[in-house]
Each structure stands twice: as C-alpha cells, then as structure tokens.
Motif scaffolding. Structure first.
Motif, PDB file in Angstrom:
ATOM      1  N   VAL A  54       0.842  -1.202   0.000  1.00 16.20           N
ATOM      2  CA  VAL A  54       0.000   0.000   0.000  1.00 16.20           C
ATOM      3  C   VAL A  54       0.874   1.247   0.000  1.00 16.20           C
ATOM      4  O   VAL A  54       0.586   2.228  -0.704  1.00 16.20           O
ATOM      5  CB  VAL A  54      -0.944  -0.011   1.219  1.00 16.20           C
ATOM      6  N   GLN A  55       1.953   1.218   0.773  1.00 16.96           N
ATOM      7  CA  GLN A  55       2.838   2.380   0.815  1.00 16.96           C
ATOM      8  C   GLN A  55       3.451   2.635  -0.567  1.00 16.96           C
ATOM      9  O   GLN A  55       3.514   3.785  -1.017  1.00 16.96           O
ATOM     10  CB  GLN A  55       3.942   2.164   1.845  1.00 16.96           C
ATOM     11  N   ARG A  56       3.903   1.562  -1.231  1.00 14.01           N
ATOM     12  CA  ARG A  56       4.495   1.735  -2.564  1.00 14.01           C
ATOM     13  C   ARG A  56       3.480   2.287  -3.555  1.00 14.01           C
ATOM     14  O   ARG A  56       3.764   3.232  -4.300  1.00 14.01           O
ATOM     15  CB  ARG A  56       5.042   0.398  -3.073  1.00 14.01           C
ATOM     16  N   GLU A  57       2.291   1.686  -3.577  1.00 17.02           N
ATOM     17  CA  GLU A  57       1.287   2.107  -4.543  1.00 17.02           C
ATOM     18  C   GLU A  57       0.810   3.530  -4.260  1.00 17.02           C
ATOM     19  O   GLU A  57       0.675   4.352  -5.184  1.00 17.02           O
ATOM     20  CB  GLU A  57       0.106   1.138  -4.519  1.00 17.02           C
ATOM     21  N   ALA A  58       0.558   3.835  -2.992  1.00 17.78           N
ATOM     22  CA  ALA A  58       0.125   5.193  -2.647  1.00 17.78           C
ATOM     23  C   ALA A  58       1.223   6.205  -2.960  1.00 17.78           C
ATOM     24  O   ALA A  58       0.945   7.327  -3.420  1.00 17.78           O
ATOM     25  CB  ALA A  58      -0.249   5.259  -1.168  1.00 17.78           C
ATOM     26  N   GLY A  59       2.492   5.809  -2.715  1.00 22.95           N
ATOM     27  CA  GLY A  59       3.597   6.704  -3.058  1.00 22.95           C
ATOM     28  C   GLY A  59       3.669   6.965  -4.550  1.00 22.95           C
ATOM     29  O   GLY A  59       3.935   8.092  -4.988  1.00 22.95           O
ATOM     30  N   ALA A  60       3.435   5.913  -5.355  1.00 22.53           N
ATOM     31  CA  ALA A  60       3.444   6.088  -6.810  1.00 22.53           C
ATOM     32  C   ALA A  60       2.301   6.994  -7.255  1.00 22.53           C
ATOM     33  O   ALA A  60       2.481   7.852  -8.134  1.00 22.53           O
ATOM     34  CB  ALA A  60       3.339   4.723  -7.492  1.00 22.53           C
ATOM     35  N   ILE A  61       1.125   6.820  -6.654  1.00 23.63           N
ATOM     36  CA  ILE A  61      -0.019   7.680  -6.994  1.00 23.63           C
ATOM     37  C   ILE A  61       0.289   9.134  -6.645  1.00 23.63           C
ATOM     38  O   ILE A  61       0.008  10.060  -7.432  1.00 23.63           O
ATOM     39  CB  ILE A  61      -1.280   7.192  -6.268  1.00 23.63           C
ATOM     40  N   ARG A  62       0.871   9.326  -5.483  1.00 24.42           N
ATOM     41  CA  ARG A  62       1.217  10.690  -5.081  1.00 24.42           C
ATOM     42  C   ARG A  62       2.213  11.316  -6.046  1.00 24.42           C
ATOM     43  O   ARG A  62       2.058  12.474  -6.462  1.00 24.42           O
ATOM     44  CB  ARG A  62       1.800  10.665  -3.672  1.00 24.42           C
ATOM     45  N   ALA A  63       3.259  10.540  -6.407  1.00 23.84           N
ATOM     46  CA  ALA A  63       4.274  11.073  -7.309  1.00 23.84           C
ATOM     47  C   ALA A  63       3.669  11.430  -8.662  1.00 23.84           C
ATOM     48  O   ALA A  63       3.969  12.493  -9.236  1.00 23.84           O
ATOM     49  CB  ALA A  63       5.403  10.052  -7.479  1.00 23.84           C
ATOM     50  N   GLU A  64       2.821  10.554  -9.182  1.00 22.74           N
ATOM     51  CA  GLU A  64       2.189  10.839 -10.477  1.00 22.74           C
ATOM     52  C   GLU A  64       1.250  12.027 -10.379  1.00 22.74           C
ATOM     53  O   GLU A  64       1.153  12.832 -11.321  1.00 22.74           O
ATOM     54  CB  GLU A  64       1.446   9.600 -10.967  1.00 22.74           C
TER      55      GLU A  64
END
Length: 468
Positions: free
Chosen positions: A256-266
């Motif tokens: 979840v941390q990885r996916e949420a971090g990717a969403i935030r970055a995008e």
C-alpha cells in the motif's frame, strides 16, 4: 465400735514410725507387697510401650531417625515443587516465543519448531504427571508415617524432580535453538506498527496530492480510481495483524505504501505532464508540417537520380514521395486524436498516441533523408571512387595487422574472412568499369567489406580481452 470377748480387738494401723520400732528393720507385709509391685513396673512398662506408641504416633517410637527421614522426604518434595515451578515458567516463556514465531513465519523451519515444541509439551505432561502422582501418594504430615514410607516418598519425589530438571534443560536447549527464528519474528513485529503507519500516511499524502491536482482543474480520474482500489487494503490494515496475520499485514502495508507513493508522485507530476503533452503536441505538429514540405522535395532528387545514374541506384526510392505523404497524413490524424485525449484528460491515451505520431514522423524523416543522402554519396563516388576504395582497404589492412600481432601465421578464423573481404573489394572495383557503372552496388559492397573486417577485429579483441 465394741470388741467381742476372746477375739482380738480391731484397731487402726500404727503410724509408720511405731511399726518400724516394733518390728525392727523388717518391713511390714503391706510394705513388702508395695515393693514387689514397684519391682515389676519396668517389665510391665516395656510390655506396654508398643501399645502406647500405637495409640500416640510413631514419632515417639523412632525418635530422631524418624524425624530425619520425614525431613528428607519433605526436602525432596520441596525440591520437586521448585523444579515443577521452574519447568512451568520455562514452558510459559517458550510458548510466547513459539506464538511470536508462528504469528510471523510459516516456513518449514517454523512448522518444525512448533512440532518439536508440541513433542516437548508431551514430555512435560508426563514429567508433571509423575510429580503430581508422587505428591498425592504420600502424606508426609501424618503422625503415623513409617520410616519405609518416608524413604519411598523421598525416592519417588527425587526421581520426579530429576525428570522435571532434565525436561527443563531440554526445553532450554530447544529455546536456544530458536534464536534465529525468534530474532527474525521479533524484527518483523518491530517493523509492523511503523509499516502500517507509513502506509496510512502515504494514503493520506496521495489523497492530498489528488486534491491539489483538482485545484488546478485536472481531474486525475485514473489516479483517483487507483487510490480507491486501495480502500479494502486500508480496512484490513485497520483491522490489525491479529485478524489477518503479521506477515500478510506487513506485506500489505509495504505494498500500500508503494502504490500510494506512486499515486502521489504521479499526481504531483500531473501538471508538469499536462504541460509536457501540450508542448509535444505543438512540436510534433510543427514537425509534421516541415516533413510535408521536405517530402515535396524528394521528387526533384529522384528526377536527378534517374537522369544521371543507373536504375539500380534509385529504384528502391521511387515510392518515397507517396509513402512520405501517407505517413504525414497518418501522423496528423493521430495528432488530432492525441489532442482530443488530452482535452478529455486521458493522459495514458494521449501519451500513447503521441508516441505513435513520433514513430510515423521518424520513419518518414528517414525515407525523405535517404533520397538526398543517396544523391550526395553517388555524386561523391562518381567524382572520386578512390577515396572509398582506400577507406575500405585501410579497414582490411588494420584487421590484418591485428590478426598477426603476436603470431607468425594468422588464425584461419581470421585469415579466411579477411581474404574473402579483399576479393570482394576487388570485384566491387571491377564494377566501376563501363559506361554506366553501378555506383550504388559499389557503395553497398564496400560497406559490406568494412563490416566484415570490423567483425574480425571485434572477435580478436574479445578473445584477447578474456585471456583466450
């Protein structure tokens, strides 16, 4: 009381002093009877002692020896109780360690540890049963406890204690062997709470980033859908590892941390991405217009090629104008579709369409450039073919020198392709004779010869570089 004549008068016994004065040292009859009675007392007392002890307890019978054996048995009982308590405490502590391992680890080693602990548990039950049975079998507080019974009690309690100690030692050795598994499990548990918190914070940051993007008029629907898809995972994280297991919860938190971090970055890049797409739309549209102009210049080049050179020098280029015009038309169509995708904020579609446009324009550019490059090269070789010849011969000689370095005779793997290259170059030079030489064939042959020499050089350097 009155006396009868002729009979002795009844009178009281004289006092002891009067009797002794009257009879001298001989005791009276009553005194002799009393003395005999006293003499018989030790025998009677000896006969009466067993009965007295039977009724009043054996402690008086055994004396110090009985009390010592009772004390020894009681000491053995206390020692066994202490061993029982220590074993119980060790088992409780080790059970916590096993539960910690199983909460995190499902590996074969962890399952084997659980099985071994269960086997030790059965031994503990047996040793505990032996201890309890020994305690229940003997009442050391009884007044009539016999010496033999006390000795048996001491022996049984000592044996029970020894078994409890042996099992505890085995349990402690087993606990020591769990060190690596327990360390890994404790590390995972220590990571759990921070990992879950990081996942929550990442989700919050991604949500805030999407809100900021929407504030710039960008919908970011695809990113919002990806964030919404993480909602079930957040629910499971909130339910805790007790319900879903430590290892799955830890893995879920990290994902979840990885996916949420990717969403935030995008999301944070989205305004920049929108600007980049706008820039590419303008740039590719300008490039398409320029290629339309250049494609119109291919026809005059082809006309000169047809006029001055043999057909083999230009036949493969005669369809370039039509192909260039069609590629530019396709590119312009895709540009319009990309603009529509950008207006609808379908960013992946816009990016994909722009990549297609770029590929079409690159192909068209290469085709349009090929016609002009062909004319330039043919003009150069027509004017002075010796420059191309010398360039090719230099490549062959350079490969030959390298092949002979450190050798008296060349390796057949090098000599054969280089000899073929020399012969091929001579044949290509021969094609320049005649009224209408095939200069393009000559150029393609010299290119092929130089490539063959380059392959020999590459192989030699590779082998020498690896020590072969």
């Amino acid at each position: 009381m009155t006396a009868t004549p002729g009979t002795p008068a009844t009178r009281p016994y004289p006092p002891p002093s009067t009797a002794r004065a009257r009879h001298g040292s001989a005791p009276p009859r009553g005194a002799l009877r009393d003395a005999l009675t006293l003499m018989s007392l030790p025998v009677l007392a000896a006969l009466a002692l067993p009965a007295a002890f039977a009724g009043g307890g054996t402690r008086r019978w055994f004396g110090g020896r009985a009390d010592g054996r009772r004390a020894d048995a009681q000491a053995a009982k206390d020692a066994a109780a202490a061993a029982f308590y220590e074993l119980d405490t060790a088992q409780r502590d080790l059970r916590i360690s096993i539960e910690t391992i199983t909460a995190v680890d499902d590996s074969p080693a962890a399952r084997r540890a659980v099985s071994d602990f269960e086997a030790l548990g059965r031994r503990i039950d047996e040793a505990s049963g032996q201890y309890i049975q020994a305690v229940d079998a003997h009442d050391l507080d009884r007044d009539d406890l016999e010496a033999g019974t006390a000795a048996r009690a001491r022996a049984e309690l000592t044996a029970a204690r020894d078994e409890l100690v042996r099992v505890r030692q085995d349990l402690e050795r087993f606990g020591t062997s769990l060190g690596p598994l327990l360390g890994t499990a404790e590390t995972a548990l220590a990571r759990l709470a921070p990992a879950v918190e990081r996942a929550r914070q990442s989700l919050l940051a991604a949500s805030n980033a999407l809100d900021a993007v929407r504030g710039h008029g960008l919908r970011a629907d695809e990113l919002a859908a990806r964030l919404a898809a993480l909602s079930p995972d957040l629910t499971r994280l909130n339910q805790g590892a007790g319900q879903h297991g430590v290892a799955p919860t830890l893995e879920r938190a990290e994902r979840v941390q990885r996916e949420a971090g990717a969403i935030r970055a995008e999301a944070e890049r989205l305004p920049e991405k929108a600007a980049e797409i706008d820039h590419r739309l303008v740039s590719l549209r300008t490039r398409a217009q320029a290629l339309t102009t250049r494609a119109g210049q291919v026809q005059p080049v082809l006309s000169e090629l047809r006029r001055r050179f043999a057909a083999t020098c230009w036949q493969d280029l005669q369809h370039v104008p039509e192909q260039a015009a069609e590629s530019v038309r396709q590119a312009e169509l895709k540009l319009r579709e990309a603009q529509a995708a950008r207006d609808a904020q379908r960013w992946p579609d816009a990016t994909s369409l722009l990549s297609t446009v770029r590929a079409l324009l690159n192909t068209t550019d290469d085709a349009v450039s090929a016609a002009g490059d062909r004319l330039t090269r043919l003009n150069a070789v027509q004017k002075d073919p010796h420059q191309e010849i010398e360039r090719t011969r230099f490549a062959i000689r350079d490969a030959q020198r390298l092949a002979m370095t450190g050798r008296t005779t060349p390796d057949p793997r090098d000599a054969r392709p280089l000899d073929d290259a020399v012969a091929r170059l001579e044949r290509a030079i021969g094609t320049l004779e005649g009224r209408h030489p095939d200069y393009w064939h000559f150029l393609t042959e010299t290119d092929a010869v130089r490539q063959a020499a380059a392959r020999v050089v590459s192989r030699i350097r590779e082998e020498r570089g690896t020590g072969h």
